[in-house]
Structure formats: structure tokens, C-alpha cells
Motif scaffolding. Structure first.
Motif, mmCIF file in Angstrom:
data_model
loop_
_atom_site.group_PDB
_atom_site.id
_atom_site.type_symbol
_atom_site.label_atom_id
_atom_site.label_comp_id
_atom_site.label_asym_id
_atom_site.label_seq_id
_atom_site.Cartn_x
_atom_site.Cartn_y
_atom_site.Cartn_z
ATOM 1 N N GLY A 1 0.321 -4.639 16.868
ATOM 2 C CA GLY A 1 0.087 -3.208 16.971
ATOM 3 C C GLY A 1 -1.276 -2.828 16.427
ATOM 4 N N ALA A 2 -1.480 -1.528 16.295
ATOM 5 C CA ALA A 2 -2.781 -1.001 15.875
ATOM 6 C C ALA A 2 -2.843 -0.829 14.362
ATOM 7 C CB ALA A 2 -3.044 0.334 16.569
ATOM 8 N N ILE A 3 -4.060 -0.835 13.854
ATOM 9 C CA ILE A 3 -4.285 -0.504 12.451
ATOM 10 C C ILE A 3 -4.028 0.989 12.283
ATOM 11 C CG2 ILE A 3 -5.990 -0.469 10.590
ATOM 12 C CD1 ILE A 3 -7.460 -2.719 12.047
ATOM 13 N N PRO A 4 -3.283 1.406 11.253
ATOM 14 C CA PRO A 4 -3.015 2.834 11.081
ATOM 15 C C PRO A 4 -4.293 3.658 11.136
ATOM 16 C CG PRO A 4 -1.704 1.569 9.538
ATOM 17 C CD PRO A 4 -2.620 0.592 10.216
ATOM 18 N N SER A 5 -4.296 4.666 11.957
ATOM 19 C CA SER A 5 -5.527 5.428 12.226
ATOM 20 C C SER A 5 -6.045 6.185 11.011
ATOM 21 C CB SER A 5 -5.271 6.430 13.367
ATOM 22 O OG SER A 5 -4.218 7.319 13.026
ATOM 23 N N LYS A 6 -5.171 6.493 10.048
ATOM 24 C CA LYS A 6 -5.596 7.256 8.873
ATOM 25 C C LYS A 6 -5.926 6.370 7.678
ATOM 26 C CE LYS A 6 -2.897 11.401 10.025
ATOM 27 N NZ LYS A 6 -1.858 12.356 9.542
ATOM 28 N N LEU A 7 -5.945 5.053 7.890
ATOM 29 C CA LEU A 7 -6.213 4.144 6.775
ATOM 30 C C LEU A 7 -7.600 4.426 6.193
ATOM 31 C CD1 LEU A 7 -5.019 1.773 5.167
ATOM 32 C CD2 LEU A 7 -6.164 0.219 6.756
ATOM 33 N N GLY A 8 -7.658 4.620 4.904
ATOM 34 C CA GLY A 8 -8.907 4.947 4.230
ATOM 35 C C GLY A 8 -9.111 6.426 4.019
ATOM 36 N N ARG A 9 -8.258 7.247 4.621
ATOM 37 C CA ARG A 9 -8.427 8.687 4.535
ATOM 38 C C ARG A 9 -8.256 9.198 3.107
ATOM 39 N NH1 ARG A 9 -10.983 11.780 8.008
ATOM 40 N NH2 ARG A 9 -9.953 10.632 9.718
ATOM 41 N N SER B 1 -6.705 -12.632 10.796
ATOM 42 C CA SER B 1 -5.761 -13.666 11.235
ATOM 43 C C SER B 1 -4.358 -13.106 11.429
ATOM 44 C CB SER B 1 -5.753 -14.839 10.246
ATOM 45 O OG SER B 1 -7.014 -15.445 10.206
ATOM 46 N N ASN B 2 -4.292 -12.013 12.160
ATOM 47 C CA ASN B 2 -3.035 -11.463 12.635
ATOM 48 C C ASN B 2 -3.135 -11.316 14.150
ATOM 49 O OD1 ASN B 2 -1.068 -10.720 10.350
ATOM 50 N ND2 ASN B 2 -3.031 -9.988 9.537
ATOM 51 N N LYS B 3 -2.335 -10.449 14.721
ATOM 52 C CA LYS B 3 -2.374 -10.196 16.163
ATOM 53 C C LYS B 3 -2.550 -8.711 16.418
ATOM 54 C CE LYS B 3 0.596 -14.165 17.304
ATOM 55 N NZ LYS B 3 0.728 -14.666 15.926
ATOM 56 N N LEU B 4 -3.405 -8.098 15.624
ATOM 57 C CA LEU B 4 -3.612 -6.656 15.710
ATOM 58 C C LEU B 4 -4.432 -6.297 16.939
ATOM 59 C CD1 LEU B 4 -4.386 -6.038 11.938
ATOM 60 C CD2 LEU B 4 -2.250 -5.530 13.147
ATOM 61 N N THR B 5 -4.115 -5.155 17.503
ATOM 62 C CA THR B 5 -4.819 -4.660 18.687
ATOM 63 C C THR B 5 -5.357 -3.266 18.393
ATOM 64 O OG1 THR B 5 -2.759 -3.777 19.596
ATOM 65 C CG2 THR B 5 -3.380 -6.005 20.257
ATOM 66 N N GLY B 6 -5.944 -2.659 19.418
ATOM 67 C CA GLY B 6 -6.455 -1.308 19.237
ATOM 68 C C GLY B 6 -7.848 -1.310 18.650
ATOM 69 N N ARG B 7 -8.272 -0.165 18.175
ATOM 70 C CA ARG B 7 -9.635 0.027 17.688
ATOM 71 C C ARG B 7 -9.695 0.013 16.161
ATOM 72 N NH1 ARG B 7 -12.897 4.151 21.636
ATOM 73 N NH2 ARG B 7 -12.229 3.208 23.614
ATOM 74 N N VAL B 8 -10.895 -0.203 15.675
ATOM 75 C CA VAL B 8 -11.131 -0.120 14.233
ATOM 76 C C VAL B 8 -11.155 1.353 13.848
ATOM 77 C CG1 VAL B 8 -12.740 -0.641 12.365
ATOM 78 C CG2 VAL B 8 -12.478 -2.246 14.282
ATOM 79 N N PRO B 9 -10.299 1.796 12.918
ATOM 80 C CA PRO B 9 -10.253 3.222 12.560
ATOM 81 C C PRO B 9 -11.592 3.706 12.026
ATOM 82 C CG PRO B 9 -8.351 2.041 11.684
ATOM 83 C CD PRO B 9 -9.287 0.998 12.199
ATOM 84 N N ASP B 10 -11.903 4.940 12.286
ATOM 85 C CA ASP B 10 -13.183 5.502 11.838
ATOM 86 C C ASP B 10 -13.110 6.092 10.438
ATOM 87 O OD1 ASP B 10 -11.674 7.750 12.269
ATOM 88 O OD2 ASP B 10 -12.899 8.553 13.898
ATOM 89 N N SER B 11 -11.949 5.945 9.779
ATOM 90 C CA SER B 11 -11.778 6.550 8.453
ATOM 91 C C SER B 11 -11.847 5.534 7.317
ATOM 92 C CB SER B 11 -10.425 7.267 8.387
ATOM 93 O OG SER B 11 -9.359 6.364 8.699
ATOM 94 N N LEU B 12 -12.150 4.276 7.616
ATOM 95 C CA LEU B 12 -12.046 3.224 6.599
ATOM 96 C C LEU B 12 -12.969 3.480 5.405
ATOM 97 C CD1 LEU B 12 -11.781 0.020 8.818
ATOM 98 C CD2 LEU B 12 -9.946 1.326 7.731
ATOM 99 N N CYS B 13 -14.142 4.039 5.677
ATOM 100 C CA CYS B 13 -15.096 4.274 4.575
ATOM 101 C C CYS B 13 -15.216 5.765 4.275
ATOM 102 C CB CYS B 13 -16.456 3.675 4.944
ATOM 103 S SG CYS B 13 -17.592 3.512 3.544
ATOM 104 N N PHE B 14 -14.122 6.464 4.452
ATOM 105 C CA PHE B 14 -14.130 7.915 4.270
ATOM 106 C C PHE B 14 -14.571 8.307 2.862
ATOM 107 C CE2 PHE B 14 -12.021 11.997 3.423
ATOM 108 C CZ PHE B 14 -12.487 12.744 4.491
ATOM 109 N N GLY B 15 -14.155 7.526 1.862
ATOM 110 C CA GLY B 15 -14.485 7.853 0.478
ATOM 111 C C GLY B 15 -15.753 7.197 -0.022
ATOM 112 N N ARG B 16 -16.475 6.495 0.877
ATOM 113 C CA ARG B 16 -17.720 5.802 0.509
ATOM 114 C C ARG B 16 -17.523 4.870 -0.687
ATOM 115 N NH1 ARG B 16 -18.457 7.163 4.862
ATOM 116 N NH2 ARG B 16 -20.143 8.392 5.767
ATOM 117 N N LYS B 17 -16.389 4.136 -0.666
ATOM 118 C CA LYS B 17 -16.110 3.147 -1.705
ATOM 119 C C LYS B 17 -15.822 1.766 -1.138
ATOM 120 C CE LYS B 17 -14.213 6.461 -5.058
ATOM 121 N NZ LYS B 17 -13.027 6.814 -5.898
#
Length: 996
Positions: free
Chosen positions: A360-368, A379-395
Motif C-alpha cells: 500500500g501507500a505511505i500515509p499521506s499525512k506522515l510528518g505533518r 525493503s518493503n512492497k510500498l507503492t504510491g507517491r512519496v508524501p509531501d509532508s515528510l519534512c513539514f517540521g524542518r527536522k
């Protein structure tokens, strides 16, 4: 009475009063006498310490005994003036603890932690009956702890962490009614945990981690309901699983049972531990699913269940862990989607789920939440896009998503994530351009985007620089355009991989500004230019691949100035003219490929050209092998097997037979002269025995004369860069090994107090997997090290000799574990920490039971300090074991030791020597193993030692995986020795890995 008589009476009275007054003024009060007695005891204790390590105790001086209560580390009772506290912790003092300390009967607090004390503690320590606090941690005490604890009725704290105590865990501590802290971790206690430990109801802290304990965990420990912290793991190897009774430890805040062989499911009863802050169960053999009840641990901040065999999905109930900051579930068999609630945990900072079967996909709100710092879902079987919120907190500092099925463009916001340090996004299906600024982040050290479908240009901004970027891998994408001249701004680059793209134009001369690069691959592109001569400015290059482009013109003769170059490939280009003869003088160059170009003239017959493969020159129609072959010879029309490369050897002059005889006689004469000189020198050494100084590190039954008697040629059992080793038997029957150090000249640093201090450090080291230094014997010319004798010699001698077939798989696995523990101690637990610098199979010695002991630790550093050239093998390591970074830093560190240990693991797996067993010049065991197995763990069957039988494939595969991690080219990618030990412990656990 007559006046004269009266006067006499007054005079006598005056004399008596004066005499009494004078006498009383010079008497010593009882309190002063007591202080003087205590001062005398402390000074006697100080005299048992190493004189070179006691500068911190300068205030302990007999001239001011009256101020003993102000001496360093001393506190006295205000009323009685008795010494009640002795705290000399972390002063780097060495030596032994004299029994005179028992005379300080009023001691309440005794803390001597963080020093280098060794030997055994006084057995009558119960005489200090007032003790309530006893801290012995981080020393080198040995022996057992079978004291009369019942007499230490006031003892509340016993901290013996990180010593060399052995035998069973002490039972007497259970009689200490006031004990609330017990730390016996980091020792060599064996046997089982006594069930009676469950009766110490006042305990708040209990640690027995880092020992050699076994058996089943006693369920009685569940009765310690006042416990706040419990440590049971690391090196211990229990049977069975976690007792459900541990669910009764309702006040527990920290539970660490990592790396101790636990099996079976995680008890659901652990969910009752609602005050638990930390739960570490990693590196075990736990199975089954994650209990939903763990979601009741509402105070949990750190949860690590990694490196087990857990199955199923992540339970939704874990959404209740609102305080969670760290979640490690990597290396399990978990599946299903990554739950969306994980992205909503408000305090999550570290999420590591790699090497599972998530889909499945990486949770879209991850990093929010703005707190995410490390993310690894590789090394999994993840699909979908890289979420745009991963560096939301600049950390965000670590972003690893490699080896999945992610697609689509990278979020543009990543180009503004200035905190990123490590990025690994390779082996996906990512497309689109590299985000603006992504390659120029200020903290970036590693960027991997290989094996995707990225398009566009290089995307480097001339105005911004990534000063810390050490590795950039953009290979096997669809990038195009020219390389910007600003590429020279990447001054810190060590590895630049751009192969397999569609770059065009010229190779910019500014590539020569990459002063630190040692691996450069721009092959399989469409560059159309000459090879810039400025590339020779990359003086640290060891690997240069320019193949499969459209380069033209000659090979710049300046390439020969890259003195460390080991691999050079310019095949499948349009290069012409003659091959530079100067390249033949590059002694480091062991592999070169000039094939499929338009070179002409003759192949130089000098230096390295004689050793290159014949296939290195095919496909050059106008290139001639030797002057006896016409220059219209077309190598492209001939197979490599018919390539007449051997013709050049036919013209060598024959050596006359008479010259051979004279040469042989000369060698014989030289040998006789050397033998006579050796005998004279040995006798001279013995005659000067009175000038020898003997430093003992344990009680000896022999002297320097007995040691010197060992120095006979027929006693030699080994030679190396560090010295010659002799075997000897002492008058008391003890067998020793005596090493005479070589390459030590008068006036070198070996002759100063610094060297003696270093040897003192080595002499104090006590670890069961390290060869014990017994004594040090020296005079002004010679230095001798006396070690315990190892009857079975070195691992290298056994493994690569006739006895190699007797080393069965279990024995090899045991040797690997024991050697790893020895190195782990040097790197992490020894004080000071020691880098070995010459790890190899010949420096791992085996006792009569084939138990491994690391030898020659620390010697390489000492030999390096002298500046002598005779011991280069000890300084830089030994050929075949040397880490790649030595070529460009000329330094070795603990990660260099890890690389060398990885080579030793490959030796154990394959039975082959590091070099010379692979049928091709310049190929070592690491290169051979990678090619032979194609980096696949399953390929280990192709390299297994043929002398082995009945090898558990899972174990062999995991050992190969560990070896491959250790020999990673980039030192930061290698594990620490502590991690290596943990992974070897898991060698019997059937977990599936992929070497990346």
C-alpha cells in the motif's frame, strides 16, 4: 617560714605549673589522633594505586593530615570527624584496592567507579558494616561476589556494572533488606537468575544485562512490584519466552530484554504496564503477532520490537500510544498497510519499519506533526507517491525509502529540507526531475537516487554548495543535458556515480576540483569530448570508469599521476593514438580496460601492461601486441584465447647455469652470516640481563632471566611486521609467548614514558576473548611482551592449513562470535577505547578449546608512533584486509577494524585466504565473493568451504549478510562491532535479508 624558704616554695610551684602547662600544650588530642589514623589509612590506600595515575589525589598529603576532611573525594561526619564518604569516581586512576580500605569503618558511601582498578576486591568487605552506597562500576575487578552480604545490613545501592566478575550471581544480596538498586550488568556471570531474586521487594532498579546467563527467566521476578527499571538482555542467552508474570510489574518504567534469545509470543499481560516509558525487545526470536494490549501502555515513548520473527499487521490499538517518539519494527515478517494512525501520533520522531512485507501507500499525512527526524521504510512492497509532508517540521535528517515500488515525482518541498543528512531513495520507479535545491542541502552527506526513472538535468545550483556531501549516486536514471561546470563545487565528494544516464556534451575540466573523490563513474552516457587532463588533479582516485561514451582523442598522459588508481576503464569509446607508456609505471593499477576504441601503435611492454588481461585490448584494429607483429593486426577478428599476448615473454634472456650456481652460493653465504649475527645478538641480550626492567601485570612465578631464555631460534613460533614470537616454558611449568618488538630504534617514542603508559593500559585489559598481556620486559635496546600461550596457534594457520577441515561450522561460528566480542570490548567498553588497526585471521589466536582470543591489539598504534618503516603492515593493516578509505585518508578507525573483521568472516565462510586464491591478479576475497554471489545472500552456496558438511543454510546466509555489511565501501554504512555481535547472536534465527 623564712623568706628564703617561702621564695623557694613559690619557685618550685612555678616550675611545676610551667611544666604541666608545657606538657599539656604538646599532647595530641584524641580527635587529632583519629584524623591522623584515617589519613594514614588513605595514604596507604593511595600507595596501592599506579603512581602515574594519581595526579588528581595531590591533596592527599601527609603534611596536612589535619585537613583530611577536605581532601579530594573525602567527606567526614560533622560531629565525629569520621570519614563517611570516599568518592574518587571518574579520575582515571589505576591499580588495585588495598585491604587497608577496610580500616575506614565509618564509611557510608564508597564510589570508585569509572577508573581502571583491577584484581579482586578485599573479601572481608562486610567489615564496612555502615555502607549504604557501594559503586564499583566501570573498572576491571574480577573474581566472584560471594561476600558476607548479610553483614552489610545498611547497604542500599550495589553497583558493580562493567567489570570482570564471574561465577554465579551472588545469592547473598537477597538478604539485604534495604537494597533498592542492584546493578550486576556488563560482567561474566554465568548460570541462571536465582528465583530468590524475586524476594527483594524494595528493589527499584535491577540489571543483570551483558553477562553469560542462561536458563529460563524466573517468573518470580514478577513479584518485584516496586521496580522502576529492569535490564535483562545483551549477551545473555535464555531459554523460553517472556514470563506473563512480568505483567505484574505495574511501577515499571523501563524494560530492556534485547538480544537475549527470547522465543515465543509477546505476552499480552505486558499491556498492564501502563507506566512503562521504554520497551526494548529487539534482536530476539519472538514470534506471533504484536499484542493489541500494548496499546494500553499510555506512557510509552520508545517501542523497539525489531529483528524478531513477528507476523501479522500493526494493531490499530497502538493508536493509543500518544506519547510515542520512537517506533522500531524493522526486520520482521509484518505485512499489510502502514496504518494511517501512525502519521497522526503527535510526538513521533523516529519510524523504522524496513525489511518487512508492508504494502500500500505511505500515509499521506506522515510528518505533518512536524517532529519527524528519521524515517526508514526501505525493503518493503510500498507503492504510491512519496508524501509531501515528510519534512513539514524542518527536522527530518534521515529519509530512506529504497527498494520499494514508489512512483511519481519527488516532492518539491524536499529541496528546502535543510536538515537532511542521509537520503536513500534508490531502487524505485520515481520519475520527473530532481527537486530544485535537493542536491545542495547544507547538511547532506549521502544522496542515493539510483535505479529510478528520473529525468531532466543535473539540477545543481551554482550559488549553493553542499559542503558535507560525500556520496552522490544518480546512476541508472534518464537524466540528460550537460554536466554543469559548477560540479567542482562539490568539494567533499568521495563517491560520484553518474553512469547509465543520457548526459551529453563534454566532461567539464572542473571535475578536477573534486580533490577528495576516490570513485568516479560516468560510464554509459553520451559524452562527446576528450578526457580532460585536469582529471589527474583527483589524486585520491582509486576507481575511474569512463566507458561506453563517445570520448575521442588520446588518453592524457597526466592520468599516470593518479598514483592510487586501481581500476581504469575507457572501453567502448572513440579514443585514438597510442597508449601512454607512463601508465605501465602505475604500480597501483591492477585492472584496466582499453578495449573497443581506435588505439594504434604498440602496446607498451613495461610495468603493469604485462599483467593486464588480453581482453583489455580487443576491438582496437590498429593496436599491435609486440614489435614482431605487423601493425595491421586486427584484434577484433580474433578471440581472446588466440590473442598473442604471450609473445612478449619469449624474448627474455636466459640466465646462464654458472650464474645460477654463483647466485645460490652467495645466498648460502649470506644466510650463514645472518645466523652468526643472530646468535651473537642473542648472547649479548642474555649477558645484559641485569639491565632489564620487568613490569608484571599479575603475580609471576618467574623473572626476566627466565624470559630471556626463551629467545632461541628453535623456540620461534611466528614472525610478523610487529615482531618475532617465541614460545617458552617457565620454571613453574607455565607456558608463555614472548614477542620481541621489531623496528624500534633508540630515541623513538617507544623509549619514553608515553610508551610505558600505553603498555600499562594494555596490561590492565582483562577480557576472556582478548589475549592477556602478562608482563613487559625491556632494556634500552629491546622490548619484550609476554603473553599467555595459545596452544592451537592462529585462526589463519588452522583455517588455511592442514587442520582447516577440522574446523566445523559450529566451531567457526563460535570463533566469529568470540572474536567479535573481543573487538567489541576494545571499541566500546575498554578504557581508553582501542582501535586494533591490524585485524586479521593471524591475529586471532585459539586456545586448547579453540576459544578465540584477539591478539596484538593496540600495537599498530604504538608502532606507528615510532615512524619506522619496517612495520608498515602493522600500521596500515595487512594486504587483503585494508579498508578502502585508507587509500584516500591514510587513517584507520574503528570502522576500518569492522571492514577487516568482515574479511575474516569471509575467510571462515569460504576457507580461502584474503588474496591469492582467486586465479586473477589483484582480485581479493571481497571482490570475488561479490561477483560469485552477485551480491545475493542465496548465492552463499557458491562460495562455501568445500571441506564443510551439514552447514545450516540460514546460518551461512546470515553470516554472509553480516560480512557484506562489514565490507561496505562507505565506512558510514558499516555496523559497529556492538551491532555485529548482536547480529551474530541472531545467526541461528531464520530471517530473510537482502544485501543492498
Amino acid at each position: 617560714m623564712a623568706p628564703s624558704g617561702l621564695h623557694l616554695l613559690f619557685f618550685l610551684s612555678f616550675l611545676f605549673i610551667s611544666s604541666s602547662s608545657s606538657s599539656s600544650s604538646y599532647s595530641v588530642s584524641p580527635q587529632d589522633s583519629y584524623l591522623q589514623s584515617q589519613a594514614s589509612t588513605l595514604l596507604s590506600l593511595k600507595s596501592s594505586f599506579d603512581p602515574t595515575s594519581i595526579s588528581a589525589l595531590d591533596s592527599w598529603n601527609e603534611s596536612n593530615y589535619s585537613s583530611v576532611c577536605t581532601w579530594t573525594g573525602i567527606q567526614c561526619d560533622v560531629v565525629s570527624r569520621s570519614v563517611v564518604s570516599l568518592n574518587i569516581s571518574n579520575l582515571n586512576i589505576s591499580g588495585i584496592i588495598s585491604p587497608v580500605i577496610l580500616d575506614l569503618r565509618a564509611l557510608v558511601n564508597l564510589s570508585i567507579s569509572g577508573n581502571n582498578f583491577f584484581g579482586m576486591l578485599p573479601s572481608e568487605i562486610h567489615r564496612l558494616a555502615s555502607l549504604s552506597f557501594l559503586n564499583l562500576s566501570n573498572n576491571q575487578f574480577n573474581g566472584s561476589l560471594n561476600w558476607e552480604f548479610r553483614l552489610l545490613k545498611e547497604l542500599q545501592v550495589l553497583d558493580a556494572y562493567n567489570n570482570n566478575f564471574m561465577g554465579p550471581l551472588p545469592l547473598g544480596v537477597t538478604q539485604l533488606a534495604k537494597l533498592w538498586r542492584l546493578d550486576l550488568g556488563g560482567n561474566f556471570f554465568s548460570g541462571t537468575i536465582p528465583p530468590s531474586y524475586g524476594s527483594m521487594k524494595e528493589l527499584k532498579y535491577l540489571s543483570v544485562a551483558g553477562n553469560d546467563l542462561g536458563g529460563f527467566l524466573p517468573s518470580e521476578l514478577g513479584n518485584l512490584t516496586n521496580l522502576n527499571q529492569l535490564y535483562l538482555g545483551y549477551y545473555n542467552a535464555y531459554k523460553g519466552g517472556i514470563p506473563p508474570e512480568f505483567g505484574k510489574l505495574i511501577n515499571l518504567q523501563h524494560l530492556d530484554m534485547a538480544s537475549c534469545g527470547l522465543e515465543g509470543p509477546i505476552p499480552s499481560e505486558l499491556g498492564n504496564l501502563t507506566r512503562l516509558d521504554t520497551l526494548f525487545l529487539m534482536l530476539n526470536q519472538l514470534s506471533g503477532s504484536i499484542p493489541p494490549q500494548l496499546g494500553n501502555m499510555s506512557s510509552l515513548r520508545s517501542l523497539d520490537l525489531s529483528s524478531n520473527g513477528l507476523t501479522g499487521e500493526i494493531p490499530a490499538e497502538l493508536s493509543g500510544l500518544r506519547h510515542l517518539t520512537l517506533l522500531h519494527l524493522f526486520i520482521n515478517k509484518l505485512y499489510g498497510e502502514v496504518p494511517h494512525f501512525i502519521a497522526e501520533l503527535p510526538n513521533l520522531e523516529v519510524l523504522m519499519l524496513w525489511k518487512n512485507n508492508f504494502t500500500g501507500a505511505i500515509p499521506s499525512k506522515l510528518g505533518r506533526s512536524g517532529k519527524l527526524t528519521k524515517l526508514d521504510l526501505s525493503s518493503n512492497k510500498l507503492t504510491g507517491r512519496v508524501p509531501d509532508s515528510l519534512c513539514f517540521g524542518r527536522k527530518l535528517a534521515v529519509l530512506i525509502l529504497l527498494n520499494n515500488f514508489l512512483f511519481g515525482p519527488l516532492p518539491s518541498d524536499l529541496g528546502n529540507c535543510t536538515t537532511l543528512v542521509r537520503v536513500r531513495l534508490g531502487q524505485n520507479y520515481l520519475s520527473g526531475p530532481i527537486p530544485h535545491g535537493f542536491l545542495n542541502l547544507p547538511e547532506l552527506s549521502l544522496m542515493e537516487l539510483q535505479n529510478n526513472y528520473l529525468t531532466g538535468g543535473f539540477a545543481q545550483e551554482p550559488s549553493r554548495v553542499a559542503p558535507k556531501l560525500g556520496q552522490l549516486n544518480l546512476s541508472n536514471n534518464r537524466l540528460s543535458g550537460s554536466l554543469p561546470r559548477s560540479i567542482g563545487n562539490f568539494s567533499g565528494l568521495q563517491i560520484l556515480l553518474l553512469g547509465g544516464n543520457h548526459f551529453t556534451g563534454e566532461i567539464p575540466a572542473e571535475v578536477g576540483q573534486l580533490k577528495n573523490v576516490w570513485k568516479l563513474d560516468i560510464s554509459r552516457n553520451n559524452f562527446t569530448s576528450e578526457i580532460p587532463p585536469e582529471i589527474a588533479n583527483c589524486v585520491l582516485l582509486t576507481y575511474l570508469d569512463l566507458s561506453q561514451n563517445q570520448l575521442f582523442g588520446p588518453i592524457p598522459v597526466q592520468v599516470s599521476q593518479i598514483h592510487l588508481l586501481n581500476y581504469f576503464n575507457v572501453s567502448w569509446n572513440l579514443l585514438n593514438r597510442s597508449l601512454p607508456k607512463e601508465i605501465g609505471a602505475m604500480k597501483s593499477l591492477t585492472s584496466a580496460d582499453f578495449s573497443h576504441n581506435n588505439f594504434s601503435g604498440y602496446i607498451p611492454q613495461n610495468g603493469q601492461y604485462e599483467f593486464f588481461n588480453a581482453t583489455s585490448f580487443v576491438g582496437n584494429p590498429w593496436l599491435c601486441v609486440s614489435y614482431s607483429i605487423p601493425c595491421n593486426y586486427s584484434s577484433s577478428s580474433s578471440s581472446s584465447s588466440s590473442f598473442p599476448f604471450s609473445d612478449q615473454h619469449d624474448t627474455k634472456p636466459q640466465v646462464p647455469g654458472r650464474f645460477k650456481l654463483i647466485f645460490a652460493l652467495g645466498l648460502l653465504a649470506c644466510s650463514l652470516v645472518f645466523a652468526v649475527v643472530a646468535i651473537i645478538k642473542t648472547r649479548s641480550i642474555r649477558r645484559n640481563s641485569k639491565s632489564w626492567k620487568l613490569t608484571a601485570f599479575q603475580k609471576l612465578g618467574f623473572g626476566s632471566d627466565d624470559i630471556l631464555e626463551c629467545l632461541k631460534d628453535n623456540n620461534i613460533i611466528g614472525r610478523g611486521g610487529a615482531g618475532i614470537v617465541f614460545r617458552g616454558t617457565m620454571p613453574n611449568g607455565e607456558q608463555v609467548a614472548v614477542k620481541r618488538l621489531l623496528g624500534i630504534s633508540k630515541g623513538s617514542s617507544h623509549n619514553d614514558n608515553g610508551f610505558s603508559a600505553e603498555i600499562q593500559t594494555l596490561g590492565r585489559i582483562r577480557h576472556r576473548n582478548i589475549v592477556r598481556l602478562i608482563a613487559f620486559c625491556s632494556n634500552k635496546d629491546t622490548k619484550l611482551l609476554v603473553y599467555e600461550y595459545m596452544p592451537n596457534g592462529s585462526l589463519g594457520e588452522v583455517l588455511h592449513g592442514k587442520r582447516g577441515g577440522y574446523l566445523k561450522w559450529d566451531t567457526r561460528l563460535k570463533i566469529a562470535m568470540e572474536a567479535a566480542k573481543g573487538l567489541c570490548y576494545l571499541h566500546h567498553d575498554c578504557s581508553p577505547l582501542i582501535v586494533h588497526r591490524d585485524v586479521k585471521s593471524n591475529n586471532i589466536l585459539l586456545n586448547s578449546d579453540f576459544e578465540a582470543h584477539v591478539a596484538d591489539f593496540g600495537l599498530a598504534k604504538f608502532l606507528q608512533d615510532t615512524g619506522t618503516s619496517e612495520c608498515m603492515s602493522a600500521i596500515a593493516g595487512s594486504y587483503g584486509y585494508i579498508a578502502p578509505e585508507y587509500a584516500y585518508t591514510l587513517r584507520v578507525d574503528e570502522k576500518s577494524d569492522v571492514y577487516s573483521f568482515g574479511v575474516v568472516l569471509l575467510e571462515l565462510i569460504t576457507g580461502r585466504r584474503p588474496v591469492g586464491d582467486f586465479g586473477e591478479e589483484g582480485v581479493d576475497i571481497v571482490q570475488w565473493a561479490k561477483v560469485k554471489t552477485n551480491w545475493s545472500k542465496e548465492g552463499v552456496v557458491k562460495i562455501l568451504d568445500e571441506r564443510l558438511s551439514n552447514v545450516p543454510l540460514n546460518e551461512a546466509m546470515q553470516m554472509f549478510f553480516i560480512a557484506m555489511l562489514c565490507v561496505q565501501e562507505q565506512s558510514v554504512e558499516r555496523p559497529t562491532m556492538r551491532e555485529v555481535v548482536q547480529m551474530i547472536v541472531q545467526a541461528k534465527q531464520p530471517i530473510t535479508f537482502n544485501v543492498l
